[in-house]
Design a protein around this motif. Structure first.
Motif, PDB file in Angstrom:
ATOM      1  N   ALA A  20       0.847  -1.201  -0.178  1.00  0.00           N
ATOM      2  CA  ALA A  20      -0.006   0.104  -0.004  1.00  0.00           C
ATOM      3  C   ALA A  20       0.773   1.196  -0.061  1.00  0.00           C
ATOM      4  N   ALA A  21       0.824   2.041  -1.000  1.00  0.00           N
ATOM      5  CA  ALA A  21       1.644   2.944  -1.179  1.00  0.00           C
ATOM      6  C   ALA A  21       1.516   4.107  -0.013  1.00  0.00           C
ATOM      7  N   LEU A  26       5.629  -2.530   8.360  1.00  0.00           N
ATOM      8  CA  LEU A  26       7.103  -3.421   8.567  1.00  0.00           C
ATOM      9  C   LEU A  26       6.853  -4.457   9.605  1.00  0.00           C
ATOM     10  N   GLY A  27       6.840  -5.847   9.200  1.00  0.00           N
ATOM     11  CA  GLY A  27       6.709  -6.827  10.061  1.00  0.00           C
ATOM     12  C   GLY A  27       8.020  -7.354  10.790  1.00  0.00           C
ATOM     13  N   THR A  28       7.766  -7.736  12.076  1.00  0.00           N
ATOM     14  CA  THR A  28       8.994  -8.115  12.983  1.00  0.00           C
ATOM     15  C   THR A  28       8.388  -9.005  14.075  1.00  0.00           C
ATOM     16  N   GLU A  29       9.239  -9.513  14.846  1.00  0.00           N
ATOM     17  CA  GLU A  29       9.023 -10.794  15.792  1.00  0.00           C
ATOM     18  C   GLU A  29       8.577  -9.915  17.056  1.00  0.00           C
ATOM     19  N   GLY A  30       9.338  -9.031  17.637  1.00  0.00           N
ATOM     20  CA  GLY A  30       9.088  -8.229  18.669  1.00  0.00           C
ATOM     21  C   GLY A  30       9.479  -9.306  19.907  1.00  0.00           C
ATOM     22  N   ALA A  31      10.391 -10.273  19.889  1.00  0.00           N
ATOM     23  CA  ALA A  31      10.775 -11.138  20.899  1.00  0.00           C
ATOM     24  C   ALA A  31      12.229 -11.647  20.763  1.00  0.00           C
ATOM     25  N   GLY A  80       0.142 -10.852   2.537  1.00  0.00           N
ATOM     26  CA  GLY A  80      -0.179  -9.531   2.454  1.00  0.00           C
ATOM     27  C   GLY A  80      -0.428  -8.730   3.718  1.00  0.00           C
ATOM     28  N   ASN A  81       0.037  -9.582   4.719  1.00  0.00           N
ATOM     29  CA  ASN A  81      -0.252  -8.982   6.240  1.00  0.00           C
ATOM     30  C   ASN A  81       0.554  -7.607   6.361  1.00  0.00           C
ATOM     31  N   TYR A  82       1.704  -7.589   5.724  1.00  0.00           N
ATOM     32  CA  TYR A  82       2.671  -6.583   5.983  1.00  0.00           C
ATOM     33  C   TYR A  82       3.469  -6.652   4.574  1.00  0.00           C
ATOM     34  N   ASP A  83       4.227  -5.270   4.552  1.00  0.00           N
ATOM     35  CA  ASP A  83       4.865  -5.006   3.355  1.00  0.00           C
ATOM     36  C   ASP A  83       6.432  -5.439   3.455  1.00  0.00           C
ATOM     37  N   GLY A 200      13.158  -8.234   4.281  1.00  0.00           N
ATOM     38  CA  GLY A 200      12.226  -9.095   3.210  1.00  0.00           C
ATOM     39  C   GLY A 200      11.307  -8.465   2.335  1.00  0.00           C
ATOM     40  N   PHE A 201      10.867  -8.841   1.210  1.00  0.00           N
ATOM     41  CA  PHE A 201       9.658  -8.166   0.488  1.00  0.00           C
ATOM     42  C   PHE A 201       9.471  -9.277  -0.459  1.00  0.00           C
ATOM     43  N   ARG A 202       7.971  -8.960  -0.677  1.00  0.00           N
ATOM     44  CA  ARG A 202       7.587  -9.700  -1.807  1.00  0.00           C
ATOM     45  C   ARG A 202       8.115  -9.648  -3.294  1.00  0.00           C
TER      46      ARG A 202
END
Length: 238
Positions: A20-21, A26-31, A80-83, A200-202
């Protein structure tokens, strides 16, 4: 730098969603302190939070943070849950079959063993690792018995309670634990795994990847990336 060991199911997932422009998630684990963790306010913190925020500023992007369990972090990027993933993920050929990587933002960092004594059998004993890491893959390919756990905390607990002789993980994760717990120590030689850490990216999001590559390069060029690495003590410097 956590290194995902992909399952057959993950390899079968195809890219399907463009970023989404207006807002980049940003997806991360947080752990996985000091790389990424949740602070007392429940917010993402650590080296990658500070890095990701600075990269987004330099790329002139509005970003928000999303946490996701490690074992599904690539599938949920692809769906698609994050970019983008920014979660201590080492760049490997295996992962590159499913996603694309940015330029690395840390050099390769060694893995290490943590145990209760120096005399443990690292070659043929019982070794713990987090599920879905290439530390787990490394153990499985050798002569030791692998026991896997969903979180890094559980791998260390397995050593403390006698379920495992040692744990293999990123040295930058284990050293602070050894420093705080007099019963645990780093044992044996370092294990070189992976090729540096990247985002990492699609595979369909080359434009977004290019924006972050340019931002990473600018931080390397002006020395601010090395300063951030030194501040959080996550890796050797460039």
């Amino acid at each position: 730098m956590k290194k995902l060991f992909l399952t057959t199911a993950a390899l079968a997932i195809a890219a399907s969603t463009a970023f989404a422009a207006d807002t980049v998630r940003l997806g991360t684990e947080g752990a996985y302190a000091p790389w990424n963790f949740l602070n007392d306010d429940g917010e993402v913190d650590g080296f990658e939070r500070e890095l990701g925020d600075e990269l987004c500023t330099r790329a002139e992007l509005t970003c928000e943070w999303v946490t996701n369990d490690w074992d599904s972090i690539i599938p949920n990027l692809v769906s698609g849950n994050y970019d983008a993933i920014i979660a201590g993920m080492s760049i490997t050929d295996e992962r590159d079959e499913v996603i694309d990587f940015s330029d690395n933002y840390t050099p390769p960092d060694p893995s290490a063993y943590l145990a209760l004594s120096d005399g443990v059998d690292l070659e043929g004993g019982v070794i713990a690792a987090q599920t879905g890491t290439i530390q787990a893959g490394h153990i499985a390919a050798g002569g030791a018995t692998l026991v896997e756990f969903a979180t890094p905390e559980e791998t260390v607990a397995a050593v403390r309670n006698g379920e495992a002789d040692a744990v293999l993980a990123d040295k930058s994760y284990l050293v602070p634990i050894a420093a705080e717990d007099g019963d645990l120590s780093i044992v044996g030689p370092d294990v070189p795994l992976g090729g540096g850490v990247g985002m990492g990216f699609r595979e369909t999001d080359a434009e977004l990847r290019g924006k972050f590559d340019a931002a990473i390069k600018s931080m390397k060029d002006d020395g601010s990336l090395n300063e951030l690495i030194a501040k959080w003590e996550v890796s050797s410097q460039f």
